[in-house]
Design an enzyme around this catalytic site. Sequence first.
Site, PDB file in Angstrom:
ATOM      1  N   ASN A  27       5.516  -1.430 -14.305  1.00 54.80           N
ATOM      2  CA  ASN A  27       5.835  -2.843 -13.671  1.00 54.80           C
ATOM      3  C   ASN A  27       4.530  -3.492 -13.955  1.00 54.80           C
ATOM      4  O   ASN A  27       3.530  -3.152 -13.749  1.00 54.80           O
ATOM      5  CB  ASN A  27       6.523  -2.672 -12.656  1.00 54.80           C
ATOM      6  CG  ASN A  27       5.531  -2.978 -11.127  1.00 54.80           C
ATOM      7  OD1 ASN A  27       5.213  -3.806 -11.126  1.00 54.80           O
ATOM      8  ND2 ASN A  27       5.180  -1.638 -10.891  1.00 54.80           N
TER       9      ASN A  27
ATOM     10  N   PHE B  57       3.882  -9.523  -7.854  1.00 54.29           N
ATOM     11  CA  PHE B  57       4.330 -10.100  -6.492  1.00 54.29           C
ATOM     12  C   PHE B  57       5.295 -11.246  -6.397  1.00 54.29           C
ATOM     13  O   PHE B  57       5.294 -11.997  -5.894  1.00 54.29           O
ATOM     14  CB  PHE B  57       3.136 -10.569  -5.563  1.00 54.29           C
ATOM     15  CG  PHE B  57       2.295  -9.726  -4.889  1.00 54.29           C
ATOM     16  CD1 PHE B  57       2.668  -8.301  -4.981  1.00 54.29           C
ATOM     17  CD2 PHE B  57       1.203  -9.903  -4.471  1.00 54.29           C
ATOM     18  CE1 PHE B  57       1.954  -7.363  -4.391  1.00 54.29           C
ATOM     19  CE2 PHE B  57       0.286  -9.031  -3.946  1.00 54.29           C
ATOM     20  CZ  PHE B  57       0.655  -7.572  -3.792  1.00 54.29           C
TER      21      PHE B  57
ATOM     22  N   SER C 252      -2.371  -3.354  -5.850  1.00 50.19           N
ATOM     23  CA  SER C 252      -1.380  -3.708  -6.980  1.00 50.19           C
ATOM     24  C   SER C 252      -2.360  -4.251  -8.169  1.00 50.19           C
ATOM     25  O   SER C 252      -3.110  -4.930  -8.027  1.00 50.19           O
ATOM     26  CB  SER C 252      -0.493  -5.005  -6.566  1.00 50.19           C
ATOM     27  OG  SER C 252       0.246  -5.319  -7.898  1.00 50.19           O
TER      28      SER C 252
ATOM     29  N   ASN D  16      -1.279  -5.977 -10.461  1.00 48.15           N
ATOM     30  CA  ASN D  16      -0.722  -6.946 -11.500  1.00 48.15           C
ATOM     31  C   ASN D  16      -1.033  -8.293 -11.014  1.00 48.15           C
ATOM     32  O   ASN D  16      -0.349  -9.306 -11.419  1.00 48.15           O
ATOM     33  CB  ASN D  16       0.891  -6.712 -11.260  1.00 48.15           C
ATOM     34  CG  ASN D  16       1.273  -5.331 -11.945  1.00 48.15           C
ATOM     35  OD1 ASN D  16       0.763  -5.036 -12.982  1.00 48.15           O
ATOM     36  ND2 ASN D  16       2.240  -4.525 -11.014  1.00 48.15           N
ATOM     37  N   THR D  17      -1.924  -8.454 -10.009  1.00 44.18           N
ATOM     38  CA  THR D  17      -2.177  -9.950  -9.468  1.00 44.18           C
ATOM     39  C   THR D  17      -3.883  -9.632  -9.826  1.00 44.18           C
ATOM     40  O   THR D  17      -4.405  -8.750  -9.229  1.00 44.18           O
ATOM     41  CB  THR D  17      -2.105  -9.991  -8.293  1.00 44.18           C
ATOM     42  OG1 THR D  17      -0.847 -10.164  -7.911  1.00 44.18           O
ATOM     43  CG2 THR D  17      -2.632 -11.241  -7.763  1.00 44.18           C
TER      44      THR D  17
ATOM     45  N   LYS E  89      -2.478   0.050   1.790  1.00 42.97           N
ATOM     46  CA  LYS E  89      -2.264   0.667   0.710  1.00 42.97           C
ATOM     47  C   LYS E  89      -3.258   0.607  -0.349  1.00 42.97           C
ATOM     48  O   LYS E  89      -3.856  -0.232  -0.713  1.00 42.97           O
ATOM     49  CB  LYS E  89      -0.867   0.197   0.019  1.00 42.97           C
ATOM     50  CG  LYS E  89      -0.196   0.919  -1.004  1.00 42.97           C
ATOM     51  CD  LYS E  89       1.217   0.651  -1.114  1.00 42.97           C
ATOM     52  CE  LYS E  89       1.833   1.507  -2.167  1.00 42.97           C
ATOM     53  NZ  LYS E  89       3.521   0.974  -2.328  1.00 42.97           N
TER      54      LYS E  89
ATOM     55  N   ASN F  40      -0.843   3.532  -4.681  1.00 39.87           N
ATOM     56  CA  ASN F  40      -0.084   2.533  -5.357  1.00 39.87           C
ATOM     57  C   ASN F  40       0.002   3.093  -6.883  1.00 39.87           C
ATOM     58  O   ASN F  40      -0.164   4.214  -7.217  1.00 39.87           O
ATOM     59  CB  ASN F  40      -0.721   1.146  -5.298  1.00 39.87           C
ATOM     60  CG  ASN F  40       0.161  -0.033  -5.457  1.00 39.87           C
ATOM     61  OD1 ASN F  40       1.243   0.089  -6.017  1.00 39.87           O
ATOM     62  ND2 ASN F  40       0.047  -1.062  -4.721  1.00 39.87           N
TER      63      ASN F  40
END
Length: 352
Positions: A110, A114, A172, A174-175, A210, A239
């Site tokens: 993915n 966010f 994460s 993805n940011t 996390k 994660n």
Amino acid sequence: MKLSEKLALGLMHRLDPETAHGLSIKALRAGLTPRPGPVTSPRLRTDVAGLSLPNPVGLAAGFDKNAEALAPLSQAGFGFIEVGAATPRPQPGNPKPRLFRLSEDRAAINRFGFNNEGMDAIGQRLAQRPKSGVIGLNLGANKDSEDRAQDFARVLSHCGAHLDFATVNVSSPNTEKLRDLQGKDALAALLAGVMDAREALQRPIPVFLKIAPDLDISGLDDIAEVARDSGIDAVIATNTTLSRDGLKSAHRDEMGGLSGAPLFERSTRVLAQLSQRLDGAVPIIGVGGISTAEGAYAKIRAGASAVQLYTALVYGGLSLASEIASGLDALLARDGFSNVAEAVGTGRADWL
């Protein structure tokens, strides 16, 4: 898994993954999913960071991003659930498509970024949460924020009154540059702000951190030091990963975080290495690639006091939570453990 659930999963897998996920949330809200209640027993009941859990099998953040299905999820067999991530302001996330099934690998990639409705909408739903059950919120930062570190504290201040725990998510992939906040000095400063926000709550709650599975040994040393010094209550390891080792599926080269079965060994090794460094000072919650009771048990024996699921539900259905909890109970009994805590870390050496 019941035949009806198996058929439903088959239909879901014919749909775009993000569309299918949205339908699963709607099915939960409509009462069309299993609700066995939390599976529990004297062996499964456990305390983590002051939280009394009926069993140690939790739902990881990301499944219910906007806290839309709190009541049904609280009755789906999990010992605790984590919703979010929530950011101060709503944001759409990254362009679609941004979720990919890797069926041959029992995995997913993915790059959501966010996407969520923001802390106001999520906080309103949390205010109406079931009184029973242990519910936490994953805290995030807006992509265009001028002070991402402060965003985490803002969300906690806004939603904390309705939570049992909160998780700081700086892992994460993805940011852009979010993982830079895992650096020692940046992380210490960020957590100091979050802990100040926690202490200002009328009812202070446990705060978790996390971390990513892609940290090197030096990075893990820093995480362990900051975890001890900051006063956080647990570490969630881990994660998603940026690694693509050994994948077979057509979507293996998509950008984003990889979750599911291929993450199991990497995340469990990081868990064990962190457990060695923390040596019981801060509990660990194990996440990454769990799809069976044996996998959950391996995480516990590697050093986790509790575990979380997500991607495995895509392939095994929501009933997997109660199946894993029941199977874990049997494994603990087989090996002569009277509770989860007795098993924590007993197999850590196998992963070091």
